[in-house]
Design a protein around this motif. Structure first.
Motif, PDB file in Angstrom:
ATOM      1  N   ILE A 128     -25.848  39.379 -51.984  1.00 23.77           N
ATOM      2  CA  ILE A 128     -24.939  38.284 -51.625  1.00 23.77           C
ATOM      3  C   ILE A 128     -24.562  38.457 -50.163  1.00 23.77           C
ATOM      4  O   ILE A 128     -24.209  39.557 -49.731  1.00 23.77           O
ATOM      5  N   GLN A 129     -24.635  37.379 -49.406  1.00 19.84           N
ATOM      6  CA  GLN A 129     -24.234  37.402 -48.009  1.00 19.84           C
ATOM      7  C   GLN A 129     -22.878  36.724 -47.874  1.00 19.84           C
ATOM      8  O   GLN A 129     -22.713  35.578 -48.290  1.00 19.84           O
ATOM      9  N   ALA A 130     -21.910  37.408 -47.306  1.00 19.09           N
ATOM     10  CA  ALA A 130     -20.620  36.818 -46.964  1.00 19.09           C
ATOM     11  C   ALA A 130     -20.776  36.343 -45.528  1.00 19.09           C
ATOM     12  O   ALA A 130     -20.932  37.151 -44.611  1.00 19.09           O
ATOM     13  N   LEU A 131     -20.765  35.025 -45.307  1.00 19.02           N
ATOM     14  CA  LEU A 131     -21.261  34.442 -44.066  1.00 19.02           C
ATOM     15  C   LEU A 131     -20.289  33.472 -43.411  1.00 19.02           C
ATOM     16  O   LEU A 131     -19.798  32.545 -44.053  1.00 19.02           O
ATOM     17  N   PHE A 132     -20.044  33.688 -42.131  1.00 18.62           N
ATOM     18  CA  PHE A 132     -19.479  32.648 -41.261  1.00 18.62           C
ATOM     19  C   PHE A 132     -20.670  32.038 -40.556  1.00 18.62           C
ATOM     20  O   PHE A 132     -21.441  32.736 -39.897  1.00 18.62           O
ATOM     21  N   GLU A 133     -20.843  30.737 -40.694  1.00 17.68           N
ATOM     22  CA  GLU A 133     -21.923  30.015 -40.036  1.00 17.68           C
ATOM     23  C   GLU A 133     -21.250  28.886 -39.262  1.00 17.68           C
ATOM     24  O   GLU A 133     -20.546  28.071 -39.859  1.00 17.68           O
ATOM     25  N   PRO A 134     -21.397  28.837 -37.932  1.00 13.13           N
ATOM     26  CA  PRO A 134     -20.606  27.924 -37.111  1.00 13.13           C
ATOM     27  C   PRO A 134     -20.586  26.461 -37.556  1.00 13.13           C
ATOM     28  O   PRO A 134     -19.550  25.807 -37.458  1.00 13.13           O
ATOM     29  N   THR A 135     -21.673  25.936 -38.076  1.00 22.04           N
ATOM     30  CA  THR A 135     -21.703  24.528 -38.491  1.00 22.04           C
ATOM     31  C   THR A 135     -21.137  24.346 -39.893  1.00 22.04           C
ATOM     32  O   THR A 135     -20.216  23.563 -40.105  1.00 22.04           O
ATOM     33  N   ILE A 136     -21.658  25.075 -40.852  1.00 22.78           N
ATOM     34  CA  ILE A 136     -21.240  24.900 -42.253  1.00 22.78           C
ATOM     35  C   ILE A 136     -19.798  25.327 -42.464  1.00 22.78           C
ATOM     36  O   ILE A 136     -19.058  24.693 -43.221  1.00 22.78           O
ATOM     37  N   SER A 137     -19.378  26.374 -41.793  1.00 20.46           N
ATOM     38  CA  SER A 137     -18.025  26.885 -42.006  1.00 20.46           C
ATOM     39  C   SER A 137     -16.943  25.896 -41.578  1.00 20.46           C
ATOM     40  O   SER A 137     -15.805  25.983 -42.019  1.00 20.46           O
ATOM     41  N   LYS A 138     -17.286  24.924 -40.728  1.00 18.27           N
ATOM     42  CA  LYS A 138     -16.319  23.909 -40.281  1.00 18.27           C
ATOM     43  C   LYS A 138     -16.144  22.779 -41.290  1.00 18.27           C
ATOM     44  O   LYS A 138     -15.195  22.023 -41.206  1.00 18.27           O
ATOM     45  N   LEU A 139     -17.082  22.621 -42.213  1.00 17.87           N
ATOM     46  CA  LEU A 139     -17.032  21.512 -43.163  1.00 17.87           C
ATOM     47  C   LEU A 139     -15.862  21.665 -44.111  1.00 17.87           C
ATOM     48  O   LEU A 139     -15.448  22.781 -44.446  1.00 17.87           O
ATOM     49  N   THR A 140     -15.319  20.547 -44.558  1.00 13.77           N
ATOM     50  CA  THR A 140     -14.281  20.565 -45.578  1.00 13.77           C
ATOM     51  C   THR A 140     -14.880  19.991 -46.852  1.00 13.77           C
ATOM     52  O   THR A 140     -15.731  19.111 -46.821  1.00 13.77           O
ATOM     53  N   TRP A 141     -14.456  20.508 -47.990  1.00 19.24           N
ATOM     54  CA  TRP A 141     -15.008  20.116 -49.278  1.00 19.24           C
ATOM     55  C   TRP A 141     -13.956  19.352 -50.054  1.00 19.24           C
ATOM     56  O   TRP A 141     -12.798  19.689 -50.040  1.00 19.24           O
ATOM     57  N   LYS A 142     -14.406  18.321 -50.735  1.00 16.94           N
ATOM     58  CA  LYS A 142     -13.499  17.519 -51.572  1.00 16.94           C
ATOM     59  C   LYS A 142     -13.760  17.785 -53.018  1.00 16.94           C
ATOM     60  O   LYS A 142     -14.747  18.207 -53.428  1.00 16.94           O
TER      61      LYS A 142
END
Length: 142
Positions: A128-142
């Motif tokens: 399992i990778q615990a990941l900060f990814e500059p593009t995906i990490s900015k997304l908000t989920w509904k």
């Protein structure tokens, strides 16, 4: 390119050798919440925007089950909001991984693409990778 026909890869199902041990691992390490437990051999979790299932390998298959030397699935990942969140998760889970049947595979590291992560494995060796990814990490989920 046309619009995607899906909303992302948000469901993963793993076969496990010991469902009780793996359930405890994912509840305690990733704070996954049970959303459905249809029977004693299956449990479904969510972190709010995904669906993650664990399926007990049946006893009739366990005796013949020989995991490959290296898994074909390289890893799955959880997205974190910042590099600091990756470091915080590492500090919080690292001391408990071994007692829960897992281990750290790679220490926190900055990657060439601007992402930042560390890798750990579950009791069955799934990485399992615990990941900060500059593009995906900015997304908000509904």
């Amino acid at each position: 390119m046309s619009a995607p026909l899906h909303r992302g890869l948000r469901h993963v199902a793993l076969r496990v050798t010991n469902l009780v041990r793996s359930r405890t691992f994912y509840e305690q390490v990733l704070s996954m919440k049970v959303v459905w437990e249809p029977d004693s051999d299956n449990v479904y979790f969510s972190s709010g925007s995904d669906n993650f299932a664990l399926h007990q390998i049946p006893p009739s298959e366990l005796s013949a089950y020989q995991p490959v030397k290296g898994q074909l699935l390289d890893h799955v990942g959880v997205i974190l909001e910042s590099p600091e969140a990756v470091d915080r998760m590492y500090r919080e889970v690292e001391p408990r991984l071994v007692q829960l049947g897992g281990q750290v595979e790679k220490l926190p590291k900055q990657h060439r693409d601007g992402s930042y992560s560390f890798y750990f494995s579950d009791p069955d060796g799934n990485v399992i990778q615990a990941l900060f990814e500059p593009t995906i990490s900015k997304l908000t989920w509904k």
